[in-house]
Design an enzyme around this catalytic site. Structure first.
Site, PDB file in Angstrom:
ATOM      1  N   ASN A 178     -10.088  -0.497  -0.674  1.00 15.82           N
ATOM      2  CA  ASN A 178      -8.628  -0.374  -0.607  1.00 15.82           C
ATOM      3  C   ASN A 178      -8.032  -0.959  -1.890  1.00 15.82           C
ATOM      4  OD1 ASN A 178      -5.906  -0.594  -0.088  1.00 15.82           O
ATOM      5  ND2 ASN A 178      -6.138  -1.566   1.912  1.00 15.82           N
ATOM      6  N   HIS A 236      -3.720   7.020   2.443  1.00 12.71           N
ATOM      7  CA  HIS A 236      -4.033   5.686   1.930  1.00 12.71           C
ATOM      8  C   HIS A 236      -5.420   5.288   2.423  1.00 12.71           C
ATOM      9  CE1 HIS A 236      -3.914   1.588   0.798  1.00 12.71           C
ATOM     10  NE2 HIS A 236      -3.777   1.116   2.027  1.00 12.71           N
ATOM     11  N   CYS A 261       0.814  -1.224   0.000  1.00 13.58           N
ATOM     12  CA  CYS A 261       0.000   0.000   0.000  1.00 13.58           C
ATOM     13  C   CYS A 261       0.844   1.269   0.000  1.00 13.58           C
ATOM     14  CB  CYS A 261      -0.948  -0.007   1.186  1.00 13.58           C
ATOM     15  SG  CYS A 261      -2.052  -1.418   1.136  1.00 13.58           S
TER      16      CYS A 261
HETATM   17  O1  UT7 Z   1      -3.890  -1.454   3.377  1.00 16.40           O
HETATM   18  C1  UT7 Z   1      -2.914  -2.253   3.980  1.00 16.40           C
HETATM   19  C2  UT7 Z   1      -2.983  -2.184   5.429  1.00 16.40           C
HETATM   20  N1  UT7 Z   1      -4.221  -2.763   5.901  1.00 16.40           N
HETATM   21  C3  UT7 Z   1      -4.933  -2.122   6.794  1.00 16.40           C
HETATM   22  O2  UT7 Z   1      -4.598  -1.012   7.158  1.00 16.40           O
HETATM   23  C4  UT7 Z   1      -6.118  -2.852   7.387  1.00 16.40           C
HETATM   24  C5  UT7 Z   1      -6.100  -2.696   8.881  1.00 16.40           C
HETATM   25  N2  UT7 Z   1      -7.144  -3.450   9.560  1.00 16.40           N
HETATM   26  C6  UT7 Z   1      -8.444  -3.122   9.497  1.00 16.40           C
HETATM   27  O3  UT7 Z   1      -8.824  -2.214   8.789  1.00 16.40           O
HETATM   28  C7  UT7 Z   1      -9.399  -3.859  10.409  1.00 16.40           C
HETATM   29  O4  UT7 Z   1      -8.652  -4.615  11.331  1.00 16.40           O
HETATM   30  C8  UT7 Z   1     -10.409  -4.782   9.674  1.00 16.40           C
HETATM   31  C9  UT7 Z   1     -11.376  -3.934   8.882  1.00 16.40           C
HETATM   32  C10 UT7 Z   1      -9.675  -5.749   8.779  1.00 16.40           C
HETATM   33  C11 UT7 Z   1     -11.223  -5.554  10.716  1.00 16.40           C
HETATM   34  O5  UT7 Z   1     -11.852  -4.669  11.600  1.00 16.40           O
HETATM   35  P1  UT7 Z   1     -11.668  -4.847  13.176  1.00 16.40           P
HETATM   36  O6  UT7 Z   1     -12.447  -3.769  13.793  1.00 16.40           O
HETATM   37  O7  UT7 Z   1     -10.204  -4.888  13.495  1.00 16.40           O
HETATM   38  O8  UT7 Z   1     -12.358  -6.221  13.424  1.00 16.40           O
HETATM   39  P2  UT7 Z   1     -11.811  -7.482  14.216  1.00 16.40           P
HETATM   40  O9  UT7 Z   1     -10.918  -8.278  13.360  1.00 16.40           O
HETATM   41  O10 UT7 Z   1     -11.335  -7.035  15.553  1.00 16.40           O
HETATM   42  O11 UT7 Z   1     -13.154  -8.291  14.425  1.00 16.40           O
HETATM   43  C12 UT7 Z   1     -14.207  -7.796  15.282  1.00 16.40           C
HETATM   44  C13 UT7 Z   1     -15.379  -8.764  15.196  1.00 16.40           C
HETATM   45  C14 UT7 Z   1     -14.980 -10.221  15.357  1.00 16.40           C
HETATM   46  O12 UT7 Z   1     -16.036 -10.878  16.029  1.00 16.40           O
HETATM   47  P3  UT7 Z   1     -15.965 -11.177  17.605  1.00 16.40           P
HETATM   48  O13 UT7 Z   1     -14.734 -12.022  17.783  1.00 16.40           O
HETATM   49  O14 UT7 Z   1     -15.843  -9.835  18.254  1.00 16.40           O
HETATM   50  O15 UT7 Z   1     -17.246 -11.883  17.860  1.00 16.40           O
HETATM   51  C15 UT7 Z   1     -14.889 -10.718  13.943  1.00 16.40           C
HETATM   52  O16 UT7 Z   1     -15.107 -12.095  13.835  1.00 16.40           O
HETATM   53  O17 UT7 Z   1     -15.981  -8.663  13.905  1.00 16.40           O
HETATM   54  C16 UT7 Z   1     -16.015  -9.959  13.285  1.00 16.40           C
HETATM   55  N3  UT7 Z   1     -15.830  -9.775  11.845  1.00 16.40           N
HETATM   56  C17 UT7 Z   1     -16.839  -9.545  11.005  1.00 16.40           C
HETATM   57  N4  UT7 Z   1     -18.165  -9.427  11.163  1.00 16.40           N
HETATM   58  C18 UT7 Z   1     -18.919  -9.167  10.098  1.00 16.40           C
HETATM   59  C19 UT7 Z   1     -14.658  -9.781  11.142  1.00 16.40           C
HETATM   60  N5  UT7 Z   1     -14.905  -9.561   9.859  1.00 16.40           N
HETATM   61  C20 UT7 Z   1     -16.243  -9.394   9.730  1.00 16.40           C
HETATM   62  C21 UT7 Z   1     -17.082  -9.138   8.637  1.00 16.40           C
HETATM   63  N6  UT7 Z   1     -18.406  -9.030   8.862  1.00 16.40           N
HETATM   64  N7  UT7 Z   1     -16.620  -8.968   7.386  1.00 16.40           N
END
Ligand code: UT7
Length: 332
Positions: free
Chosen positions: A286, A256, A116
């Site tokens: 993204n 980004h 990225c």
């Molecule tokens: O561009 C290159 C660099 N990349 C980035 O900068 C990406 C950085 N990361 C992110 O943007 C975020 O971490 C994500 C968007 C990928 C994920 O968001 P998050 O707020 O960090 O979610 P999480 O992984 O902490 O998951 C929170 C909850 C989990 O459920 P529990 O364990 O709390 O019950 C996940 O299983 O959300 C759940 N979850 C989803 N629910 C619905 C994870 N993905 C999804 C989904 N839909 N697509």
């Protein structure tokens, strides 16, 4: 003699027509529109669907837009730097394929892999060729066909990424316009959190690696999120400080587009009003190396000669950085 600086003198972009909306994704994985929008800011992304098409097929129309706008003969291009993690093929470089397709027969070039941050790193590299006086016209293109490496059964990554390309032309400025300063960083210990497990020389493709879905982007979202917030905000604040600037002096932040929450954190840290932040993540997602030039493409009409602009990125590697530039022409 005044110092030569490297200025962006034209912008081009391309996104495929096919839209993949949050509602489409609801039918593919266990997710929902509300979760995706509130956690990332994304509503839809573009997907290059046609079989047999790759990253070069998006980079070419983006660069051709520049050729049209500048009435430029492709033979005048000296160098093409293509930032991508989704090259048409492992080799030759996509930059070579692009040069062939647009008729840039006098250009040399190469691909730059910094995920990225690829466009930011490529912009800095291209700028140095101009500043040295060695080359007159350098194309920097950021392009990724993320749909080629996204696992559409993995709900944590498939909701984020989209396809697209953005390109700029760099030329010399003798009025001090263009790229002023950059802080670029990388930390390879971050490779564990965001990478592709197979297909490289460590683990070449086999039937097993395909069956284990190891040719897709693997991301530990939360860990990357934490590093991204800190990395992008710290480096942008440091860049302002080192140039004796505050948020008030900045016309636009071009961040980004990985996650709206990361963008907000960076803007807050720089003391910038939301109206000065380019955000198009809602419609493209993204697009990895294409996010920054696609923002410039969308906002070109609003940019004014003399605007101070900060570009900031964070991505796989880890790689991150920020660049300060003075816009060199009236967008309209
Ligand atoms: O561009 C290159 C660099 N990349 C980035 O900068 C990406 C950085 N990361 C992110 O943007 C975020 O971490 C994500 C968007 C990928 C994920 O968001 P998050 O707020 O960090 O979610 P999480 O992984 O902490 O998951 C929170 C909850 C989990 O459920 P529990 O364990 O709390 O019950 C996940 O299983 O959300 C759940 N979850 C989803 N629910 C619905 C994870 N993905 C999804 C989904 N839909 N697509």
């Amino acid at each position: 003699m005044s110092k030569i600086t490297a200025a962006i003198t034209a912008v081009g972009g391309y996104v495929p027509e096919t839209k993949l909306t949050n509602f489409d994704l609801e039918k593919m994985v266990d997710t929902n529109d509300e979760w995706i929008r509130s956690r990332t800011g994304i509503s839809e992304r573009r997907i290059l669907k046609e079989p047999g098409k790759g990253s070069s097929d998006m980079a070419v129309p983006a660069i051709e837009e520049i050729l049209r706008k500048k009435n430029l003969d492709p033979k005048e291009i000296d160098c093409i730097i293509c930032a991508t993690v989704t090259p048409d093929m492992v080799f030759p470089a996509t930059a070579n394929i692009i040069a062939d397709k647009i008729g840039a027969t006098n250009a040399w070039g190469y691909d730059l892999s910094a995920a990225c941050s690829g466009f930011l790193f490529a912009l800095s590299s291209g700028a140095m060729y101009i500043e040295s006086g060695r080359f007159k016209k350098v194309i920097v293109v950021g392009v990724d066909k993320m749909s080629a490496i996204v696992d559409y059964t993995d709900r944590t990554t498939c909701i984020i990424f989209g396809d697209g390309a953005g390109a700029v032309l760099l030329e010399a400025s003798e009025d001090g316009l263009g790229i002023q300063d950059s802080i670029l960083k990388s930390d390879g210990s971050g490779r564990h959190y965001l990478h592709m497990k197979a297909g490289g020389s460590v683990k070449p493709a086999t039937a097993e690696t395909v069956a284990a879905r190891e040719h897709f982007a693997y991301q530990e979202g939360q860990a990357v999120f934490k590093f991204a917030v800190k990395g992008m905000a710290d480096v942008s604040a440091e860049l302002l400080e080192r140039n004796n600037l505050t948020g008030e002096d900045i016309a636009w932040l071009v961040p980004h587009q990985a996650n709206l929450r990361i963008i907000d954190a960076t803007a807050n840290r720089m003391g910038l009003d939301k109206e000065k932040v380019m955000i198009n993540i809602q419609k493209y997602g993204n697009t990895t190396a294409a996010t920054l030039p696609l923002c410039l493409w969308d906002w070109e009409n609003k940019l004014k000669k003399g605007d101070k602009i900060v570009l900031a990125a964070f991505g796989g590697g880890f790689t991150w950085g920020a660049t300060l530039l003075t816009w060199a022409y009236e967008g309209k």
